[in-house]
Design a protein around this motif. Structure first.
Motif, PDB file in Angstrom:
ATOM      1  N   LYS A  29       0.504  12.174   3.298  1.00  0.00           N
ATOM      2  CA  LYS A  29      -0.103  10.913   3.057  1.00  0.00           C
ATOM      3  C   LYS A  29      -0.735  11.042   2.063  1.00  0.00           C
ATOM      4  CE  LYS A  29      -1.849  10.865   7.173  1.00  0.00           C
ATOM      5  NZ  LYS A  29      -2.571  10.472   8.348  1.00  0.00           N
ATOM      6  N   THR A  30      -1.608  12.209   1.961  1.00  0.00           N
ATOM      7  CA  THR A  30      -2.589  12.012   0.596  1.00  0.00           C
ATOM      8  C   THR A  30      -1.946  12.227  -0.636  1.00  0.00           C
ATOM      9  OG1 THR A  30      -4.003  13.418   1.709  1.00  0.00           O
ATOM     10  CG2 THR A  30      -4.480  13.400  -0.552  1.00  0.00           C
ATOM     11  N   ILE A  31      -0.780  12.833  -0.833  1.00  0.00           N
ATOM     12  CA  ILE A  31       0.185  12.883  -2.099  1.00  0.00           C
ATOM     13  C   ILE A  31       0.772  11.550  -2.372  1.00  0.00           C
ATOM     14  CG2 ILE A  31       2.182  13.942  -3.197  1.00  0.00           C
ATOM     15  CD1 ILE A  31       1.625  16.632  -1.564  1.00  0.00           C
ATOM     16  N   LEU A  36      -1.798   4.956  -5.719  1.00  0.00           N
ATOM     17  CA  LEU A  36      -2.822   4.646  -6.452  1.00  0.00           C
ATOM     18  C   LEU A  36      -2.664   4.565  -7.876  1.00  0.00           C
ATOM     19  CD1 LEU A  36      -5.883   3.872  -6.174  1.00  0.00           C
ATOM     20  CD2 LEU A  36      -6.276   6.486  -6.657  1.00  0.00           C
ATOM     21  N   LEU A  37      -1.887   5.399  -8.366  1.00  0.00           N
ATOM     22  CA  LEU A  37      -1.854   5.357 -10.107  1.00  0.00           C
ATOM     23  C   LEU A  37      -0.732   4.415 -10.356  1.00  0.00           C
ATOM     24  CD1 LEU A  37      -1.880   9.299 -10.249  1.00  0.00           C
ATOM     25  CD2 LEU A  37      -3.423   7.681 -11.012  1.00  0.00           C
ATOM     26  N   PRO A  76      -6.183   3.409  11.415  1.00  0.00           N
ATOM     27  CA  PRO A  76      -5.599   4.705  11.175  1.00  0.00           C
ATOM     28  C   PRO A  76      -4.287   4.230  11.853  1.00  0.00           C
ATOM     29  CG  PRO A  76      -7.808   5.237  11.421  1.00  0.00           C
ATOM     30  CD  PRO A  76      -7.629   3.834  11.710  1.00  0.00           C
ATOM     31  N   SER A  77      -3.358   5.077  11.422  1.00  0.00           N
ATOM     32  CA  SER A  77      -1.901   4.832  12.001  1.00  0.00           C
ATOM     33  C   SER A  77      -1.629   5.945  13.048  1.00  0.00           C
ATOM     34  CB  SER A  77      -0.775   4.806  11.132  1.00  0.00           C
ATOM     35  OG  SER A  77      -0.633   6.297  10.239  1.00  0.00           O
ATOM     36  N   LEU A  88     -13.121 -12.613   2.376  1.00  0.00           N
ATOM     37  CA  LEU A  88     -13.341 -11.312   3.247  1.00  0.00           C
ATOM     38  C   LEU A  88     -11.770 -10.774   3.614  1.00  0.00           C
ATOM     39  CD1 LEU A  88     -16.205 -12.058   5.535  1.00  0.00           C
ATOM     40  CD2 LEU A  88     -16.342 -10.966   3.566  1.00  0.00           C
ATOM     41  N   ALA A  89     -10.972 -11.576   4.093  1.00  0.00           N
ATOM     42  CA  ALA A  89      -9.567 -11.307   4.095  1.00  0.00           C
ATOM     43  C   ALA A  89      -9.124 -10.621   2.720  1.00  0.00           C
ATOM     44  CB  ALA A  89      -8.684 -12.525   4.514  1.00  0.00           C
ATOM     45  N   ALA A  90      -9.264 -11.309   1.747  1.00  0.00           N
ATOM     46  CA  ALA A  90      -8.802 -10.463   0.222  1.00  0.00           C
ATOM     47  C   ALA A  90      -9.182  -9.228   0.245  1.00  0.00           C
ATOM     48  CB  ALA A  90      -9.075 -11.539  -0.640  1.00  0.00           C
ATOM     49  N   PHE A  91     -10.557  -8.946   0.494  1.00  0.00           N
ATOM     50  CA  PHE A  91     -11.296  -7.737   0.382  1.00  0.00           C
ATOM     51  C   PHE A  91     -10.527  -6.707   1.293  1.00  0.00           C
ATOM     52  CE2 PHE A  91     -15.213  -9.973  -0.893  1.00  0.00           C
ATOM     53  CZ  PHE A  91     -15.114 -10.033  -2.189  1.00  0.00           C
ATOM     54  N   ARG A  92     -10.080  -7.096   2.543  1.00  0.00           N
ATOM     55  CA  ARG A  92      -9.632  -6.328   3.401  1.00  0.00           C
ATOM     56  C   ARG A  92      -8.091  -5.809   3.127  1.00  0.00           C
ATOM     57  NH1 ARG A  92     -11.000  -9.042   7.539  1.00  0.00           N
ATOM     58  NH2 ARG A  92      -9.308 -10.413   7.697  1.00  0.00           N
ATOM     59  N   ILE A  93      -7.484  -6.935   2.921  1.00  0.00           N
ATOM     60  CA  ILE A  93      -6.125  -6.463   1.994  1.00  0.00           C
ATOM     61  C   ILE A  93      -6.078  -5.513   0.606  1.00  0.00           C
ATOM     62  CG2 ILE A  93      -3.970  -7.566   0.969  1.00  0.00           C
ATOM     63  CD1 ILE A  93      -4.621 -10.266   2.534  1.00  0.00           C
ATOM     64  N   GLY A  94      -7.343  -5.900  -0.063  1.00  0.00           N
ATOM     65  CA  GLY A  94      -7.381  -5.039  -1.091  1.00  0.00           C
ATOM     66  C   GLY A  94      -7.580  -3.649  -1.128  1.00  0.00           C
ATOM     67  N   GLY A  95      -8.508  -3.344  -0.074  1.00  0.00           N
ATOM     68  CA  GLY A  95      -8.630  -2.050   0.649  1.00  0.00           C
ATOM     69  C   GLY A  95      -7.388  -1.306   1.120  1.00  0.00           C
ATOM     70  N   TYR A  96      -6.497  -1.921   1.981  1.00  0.00           N
ATOM     71  CA  TYR A  96      -5.491  -1.530   2.354  1.00  0.00           C
ATOM     72  C   TYR A  96      -4.324  -1.332   1.387  1.00  0.00           C
ATOM     73  CZ  TYR A  96      -1.374  -1.542   5.739  1.00  0.00           C
ATOM     74  OH  TYR A  96      -0.235  -0.997   6.249  1.00  0.00           O
ATOM     75  N   ALA A  97      -4.188  -2.388   0.107  1.00  0.00           N
ATOM     76  CA  ALA A  97      -3.477  -1.949  -0.852  1.00  0.00           C
ATOM     77  C   ALA A  97      -3.970  -0.811  -1.727  1.00  0.00           C
ATOM     78  CB  ALA A  97      -3.437  -3.076  -1.707  1.00  0.00           C
ATOM     79  N   LEU A  98      -5.109  -0.396  -1.648  1.00  0.00           N
ATOM     80  CA  LEU A  98      -5.565   0.759  -2.363  1.00  0.00           C
ATOM     81  C   LEU A  98      -5.154   2.001  -1.787  1.00  0.00           C
ATOM     82  CD1 LEU A  98      -7.321   1.632  -4.965  1.00  0.00           C
ATOM     83  CD2 LEU A  98      -9.168   1.720  -3.407  1.00  0.00           C
ATOM     84  N   TRP A  99      -4.935   2.179  -0.543  1.00  0.00           N
ATOM     85  CA  TRP A  99      -4.767   3.472   0.019  1.00  0.00           C
ATOM     86  C   TRP A  99      -4.067   3.304   1.358  1.00  0.00           C
ATOM     87  CZ3 TRP A  99      -5.961   7.555  -2.582  1.00  0.00           C
ATOM     88  CH2 TRP A  99      -6.014   9.010  -2.111  1.00  0.00           C
ATOM     89  N   PRO A 100      -2.680   2.898   1.216  1.00  0.00           N
ATOM     90  CA  PRO A 100      -2.117   2.150   2.457  1.00  0.00           C
ATOM     91  C   PRO A 100      -1.358   3.222   3.399  1.00  0.00           C
ATOM     92  CG  PRO A 100      -0.522   2.225   0.548  1.00  0.00           C
ATOM     93  CD  PRO A 100      -1.891   2.714   0.018  1.00  0.00           C
TER      94      PRO A 100
END
Length: 131
Positions: free
Chosen positions: A2-4, A10-11, A122-123, A39-51
């Protein structure tokens, strides 16, 4: 693993998606009436950063206001965000290496369509933290 995948994501896509959602969130929060959408856009942004390793679940207690907000979001922003994730996901799935990234883009479609009343958890334990 998951980290890789998260670092590759991210890149190649996550940073730009996150920045786009964060800018939209700041612009939406400028007006008081659109703060829930920001706030929903911030939540999606965090999810889009590290899905990778996270999933979207319905939030308990989300009522009629979330439904009305989701209808407004769907009409004004959700459909073109989802369309962008679909096009990007298909383009990423063209290569074998890009298939996991395309799948991550497809995972963003439901939350980009209807973000209100959702949680990102977390999944490996999508239900244990909610009780």
């Amino acid at each position: 693993m998951k980290t890789i995948l998260n670092i590759i994501w991210l890149l190649l896509a996550g940073l730009w998606l996150c920045l786009g959602y964060l800018v939209a969130g700041v612009l939406l929060c400028v007006t008081v009436i659109a703060i829930p959408f920001g706030l929903a856009a911030f939540r999606i942004g965090g999810y889009a950063l590290w899905p990778f390793g996270r999933t979207v679940v319905d939030r308990r207690g989300a009522g009629g206001a979330s439904f009305v907000g989701n209808v407004l979001w769907l009409i004004l922003a959700g459909w073109w965000l989802a369309l962008g994730h679909i096009v990007t996901g298909i383009a990423q799935c063209v290569t074998i290496i890009g298939i996991p990234l395309g799948i991550a883009n497809f995972k963003l479609i439901p939350v980009s369509l209807l973000p209100l009343g959702k949680e990102i958890v977390p999944s490996d334990r999508p239900f244990t933290d909610r009780w």
